[in-house]
Design an enzyme around this catalytic site. Structure first.
Site, PDB file in Angstrom:
ATOM      1  N   GLY A 140       0.811  -1.227   0.000  1.00 51.91           N
ATOM      2  CA  GLY A 140       0.000   0.000   0.000  1.00 51.91           C
ATOM      3  C   GLY A 140       0.833   1.260   0.000  1.00 51.91           C
ATOM      4  O   GLY A 140       2.067   1.226   0.085  1.00 51.91           O
ATOM      5  N   GLY A 178       2.517   3.549   1.587  1.00 48.79           N
ATOM      6  CA  GLY A 178       3.049   3.753   2.933  1.00 48.79           C
ATOM      7  C   GLY A 178       3.569   5.162   3.143  1.00 48.79           C
ATOM      8  O   GLY A 178       3.670   5.651   4.270  1.00 48.79           O
ATOM      9  N   ARG A 179       3.930   5.788   2.071  1.00 45.07           N
ATOM     10  CA  ARG A 179       4.349   7.189   2.211  1.00 45.07           C
ATOM     11  C   ARG A 179       3.939   8.008   0.998  1.00 45.07           C
ATOM     12  O   ARG A 179       4.607   8.958   0.603  1.00 45.07           O
ATOM     13  CB  ARG A 179       5.829   7.293   2.444  1.00 45.07           C
ATOM     14  CG  ARG A 179       6.616   6.582   1.382  1.00 45.07           C
ATOM     15  CD  ARG A 179       7.902   7.204   1.288  1.00 45.07           C
ATOM     16  NE  ARG A 179       8.775   6.330   0.529  1.00 45.07           N
ATOM     17  CZ  ARG A 179      10.058   6.528   0.463  1.00 45.07           C
ATOM     18  NH1 ARG A 179      10.581   7.533   1.103  1.00 45.07           N
ATOM     19  NH2 ARG A 179      10.801   5.757  -0.250  1.00 45.07           N
ATOM     20  N   LYS A 228       4.462  12.495  -2.015  1.00 48.47           N
ATOM     21  CA  LYS A 228       5.309  11.394  -1.530  1.00 48.47           C
ATOM     22  C   LYS A 228       6.139  11.931  -0.377  1.00 48.47           C
ATOM     23  O   LYS A 228       6.828  12.946  -0.532  1.00 48.47           O
ATOM     24  CB  LYS A 228       6.199  10.893  -2.666  1.00 48.47           C
ATOM     25  CG  LYS A 228       6.982   9.640  -2.322  1.00 48.47           C
ATOM     26  CD  LYS A 228       7.556   8.995  -3.570  1.00 48.47           C
ATOM     27  CE  LYS A 228       8.505   7.864  -3.224  1.00 48.47           C
ATOM     28  NZ  LYS A 228       9.105   7.283  -4.425  1.00 48.47           N
ATOM     29  N   ARG A 257       3.814  14.315  -7.154  1.00 47.44           N
ATOM     30  CA  ARG A 257       3.875  13.730  -8.486  1.00 47.44           C
ATOM     31  C   ARG A 257       2.493  13.693  -9.117  1.00 47.44           C
ATOM     32  O   ARG A 257       1.469  13.709  -8.425  1.00 47.44           O
ATOM     33  CB  ARG A 257       4.583  12.379  -8.484  1.00 47.44           C
ATOM     34  CG  ARG A 257       4.122  11.413  -7.440  1.00 47.44           C
ATOM     35  CD  ARG A 257       5.043  10.194  -7.441  1.00 47.44           C
ATOM     36  NE  ARG A 257       4.511   9.142  -6.610  1.00 47.44           N
ATOM     37  CZ  ARG A 257       5.099   7.988  -6.421  1.00 47.44           C
ATOM     38  NH1 ARG A 257       6.250   7.730  -6.997  1.00 47.44           N
ATOM     39  NH2 ARG A 257       4.567   7.059  -5.653  1.00 47.44           N
ATOM     40  N   ARG A 259      -1.416   0.139  -9.747  1.00 51.08           N
ATOM     41  CA  ARG A 259      -0.273  -0.751  -9.968  1.00 51.08           C
ATOM     42  C   ARG A 259      -0.763  -2.188 -10.168  1.00 51.08           C
ATOM     43  O   ARG A 259      -1.890  -2.507  -9.782  1.00 51.08           O
ATOM     44  CB  ARG A 259       0.642  -0.705  -8.725  1.00 51.08           C
ATOM     45  CG  ARG A 259       1.142   0.690  -8.427  1.00 51.08           C
ATOM     46  CD  ARG A 259       1.167   0.945  -6.901  1.00 51.08           C
ATOM     47  NE  ARG A 259       1.454   2.350  -6.608  1.00 51.08           N
ATOM     48  CZ  ARG A 259       2.660   2.852  -6.494  1.00 51.08           C
ATOM     49  NH1 ARG A 259       3.703   2.063  -6.604  1.00 51.08           N
ATOM     50  NH2 ARG A 259       2.840   4.133  -6.256  1.00 51.08           N
ATOM     51  N   ASP A 301       4.569  -4.114  -7.235  1.00 51.04           N
ATOM     52  CA  ASP A 301       3.908  -2.922  -6.691  1.00 51.04           C
ATOM     53  C   ASP A 301       4.480  -1.650  -7.318  1.00 51.04           C
ATOM     54  O   ASP A 301       3.944  -0.569  -7.108  1.00 51.04           O
ATOM     55  CB  ASP A 301       4.041  -2.867  -5.160  1.00 51.04           C
ATOM     56  CG  ASP A 301       5.478  -3.041  -4.701  1.00 51.04           C
ATOM     57  OD1 ASP A 301       6.098  -4.056  -5.063  1.00 51.04           O
ATOM     58  OD2 ASP A 301       5.994  -2.155  -3.999  1.00 51.04           O
ATOM     59  N   ASP A 323       7.634   5.189  -9.336  1.00 57.32           N
ATOM     60  CA  ASP A 323       8.398   4.900  -8.111  1.00 57.32           C
ATOM     61  C   ASP A 323       9.904   4.866  -8.363  1.00 57.32           C
ATOM     62  O   ASP A 323      10.543   3.807  -8.364  1.00 57.32           O
ATOM     63  CB  ASP A 323       7.943   3.578  -7.467  1.00 57.32           C
ATOM     64  CG  ASP A 323       6.740   3.814  -6.562  1.00 57.32           C
ATOM     65  OD1 ASP A 323       6.153   4.902  -6.637  1.00 57.32           O
ATOM     66  OD2 ASP A 323       6.401   2.915  -5.781  1.00 57.32           O
TER      67      ASP A 323
END
Ligand code: AMP
Ligand code: MG
Length: 535
Positions: free
Chosen positions: A108, A110-111, A131, A201, A208, A278, A288
């Site tokens: 998930g 997380g940040r 992010k 972003r 995903r 992910d 990412d």
């Protein structure tokens, strides 16, 4: 300022993800497993002293936002996570993934905290995501924060990729928080506080492979179908109303766009570093940016990610195969909806075919070969065997190759004369022994004979090659220099690189130094050639 551009308060949000899909009923922010939901509402954690380091006005324009609005205090407050604009509905999404080949269960955002989806005047949907804006229910035992170092790397690289023509998420802004974040960069017990930062972003969507995988792993087929129907209706409306054949067509499209993405990465020498499922976008975007890197010496076995140093699973040359493996994991997740394995397998085969074909076209264009001839494949493969024999800078090599003149007869040239135009690409001229020189010369003779047959001028061939072989990429040490300066309070290099990388294929005589080979000091420096997931 064109009349269409808006102020921040005027942005039009249409938050289809949260409006169409079920939310986690728990509203407290603590780490947990989240079932029967696609996301958890969560607000960013306020920060004490946000300072805008950089913003990208073109990305602001995608949102119909005026450049002036980006300079406002409200902009900094909003995109540091201190303020939510009217219409924003912040959430973290729930997904799982295979990490380094192993199923990791729920991961998930997380940040990452999504702020909402802006619909611009053209009717385009752009999702905004912070992010590093603090913990979410998916943060597990981590802090939800990001440091300047990694945020700056993502900021610059995602914009560089866009201008290289590689599908990617974009970056709107980079803001330091005024707070320190502890990180152990090399995982060797030497943790230290670093400046914190928040990146905003922007992408059409952030779904995903892992969003589907998690639901399938829990046999939550109702929600799996709901998420797929939502994705198709929102991001793939051209495929038609969701149905079993449309699910398949969707998967085929994900296979195709992923294949195209891999061809681009291979073309420009980009190594993602963490191709876990992910970190794979169903939109075929690069997403990412963590311990990514750019090939300096052409080495298919290279990865910048020290976390992967032993297996090198995500090395440059393995990326196309990994994408296929990841697609197979997505296919596993879709199987309960499609109920027949064969068409899914066929789609994965089509990935390989699309990739192979795209790769061949791409390599011919990198080499400036017009049309397709029988000898092109052995010519390409022999070059790719030669390049890793000695340390050869990939970007410089292909730019220099474009300068080869076809007017002299290669059979009249000595090995030394044939290699001379490429010498700038080599890191150690001493490593060019006679075996190497002879093998290279043999290749160069075949290459020159091939290009001499083409009915195209050297100038035109050069122009075509230079349009696919970038002169300027975000060399690993350049990103690190920008970080060193920014950490010392000087953010000028961020804009300098941003501007440089807006025209990666152009000759920029005043910026020639940015196209130079990696300096020796950067060979083994952390941040330049060795990166970790600690960010
Ligand atoms: P990554 O390798 O960066 O794609 O991250 C893998 C997973 O770890 C994702 O679920 C991230 O949200 C999570 N994660 C990474 N760093 C942090 C952090 N500092 N705080 C919370 N979650 C994190
Ligand atoms: Mg990730």
């Amino acid at each position: 300022m064109p009349a269409a551009l808006k102020k921040l308060e005027q942005l039009h949000f249409d938050n289809s993800f949260v409006n169409s899909l079920p939310a986690d009923p728990e509203s407290e922010n603590f780490p947990r497993q989240v079932f029967s939901a696609c996301y958890s509402r969560v607000v960013p954690t306020p920060v004490s002293n946000p300072q805008l380091l950089a913003c990208v006005s073109e990305v602001a324009e995608l949102l119909d936002l005026s450049a002036l609005s980006c300079e406002s205090e409200l902009f900094t407050q909003t995109f540091s996570g201190n303020h939510l604009l009217p219409g924003m509905d912040a959430y973290a999404s729930c997904y799982g993934g295979h990490q380094f080949g192993h199923w990791a269960g729920q991961l998930g955002d997380g940040r990452a905290i999504n702020l909402g989806e802006v619909i611009n005047a053209k009717g385009e949907r752009w999702s905004l995501q912070l992010k590093g804006a603090g913990p979410t229910p998916y943060s597990r035992n981590a802090d939800g924060l990001a440091v300047l170092r990694s945020s700056l790397r993502e900021f610059l690289c995602s914009e560089a990729m866009f201008h290289l023509g590689v599908p990617t998420t974009r970056a709107l802004s980079l803001i330091t928080t005024g707070e320190r974040v502890d990180r152990d960069i090399l995982y060797n017990g030497n943790g230290a506080p670093e400046p914190g930062a928040v990146l905003c972003r922007v992408a059409p969507g952030f779904i995903r492979f892992g969003n589907f995988q998690l639901l399938a792993s829990r046999a939550d087929l109702g929600l799996l179908k709901a998420l797929l129907d939502y994705t198709i209706r929102t991001d793939f409306p051209h495929l038609g109303e969701p149905s079993t054949p449309v699910y398949l067509a969707w998967f085929e499209e994900v296979c195709r766009s992923t294949a195209e993405l891999m061809v681009h990465w291979m073309r420009v020498g980009f190594v993602h570093g963490v191709m876990n499922t992910d970190n794979m976008s169903v939109l075929g975007l690069t997403i990412d940016y963590g311990p990514y890197g750019w090939l300096e010496g052409y080495d298919p076995g290279w990865t910048p990610n020290i976390t992967d140093a032993e297996m090198k699973r995500y090395r440059y040359g393995n990326q196309p195969q990994i994408a296929s493996w990841n697609l197979a994991r997505l296919a596993d997740a879709l199987l309960p909806l499609i109920e027949s394995i064969e068409p899914l397998q066929q789609a994965i085969s089509s990935y390989a075919a699309t990739y192979e074909k795209g790769w061949r076209v791409m390599m011919r264009s990198k080499l400036g070969l017009i049309g397709e001839e029988e000898g092109d494949e052995p010519l390409t493969h022999e070059l790719l065997m030669i390049l890793p024999l000695v340390e050869t800078d990939m970007s410089i090599f292909f730019r220099k190759l474009a300068d080869i003149r076809s007017d002299s007869d290669p059979d009249q040239l000595s090995s030394d004369q044939l290699i001379a135009p490429l010498l700038d690409a080599y890191y150690d001229l001493g490593s060019l022994d006679s075996d190497y020189r002879n093998r290279f010369a043999t290749w160069m003779r075949s290459y020159m004979l091939r290009i001499r047959e083409q009915k195209i001028s050297d100038a035109d061939r050069r122009q075509q090659m230079n349009a696919v072989n970038p002169k300027y990429v975000l060399r690993n040490y350049l990103a690190q220099q920008a970080i060193d300066k920014a950490e010392a309070g000087d953010s000028s290099m961020i804009y300098e690189l941003l501007e440089l990388l807006r025209h990666p294929y152009d000759e920029q005589p005043e910026n020639e130094h940015y196209a130079a080979k990696r300096p020796e000091w950067a060979r083994n420096r952390a941040g330049c050639s060795m990166l970790s997931c600690s960010s």
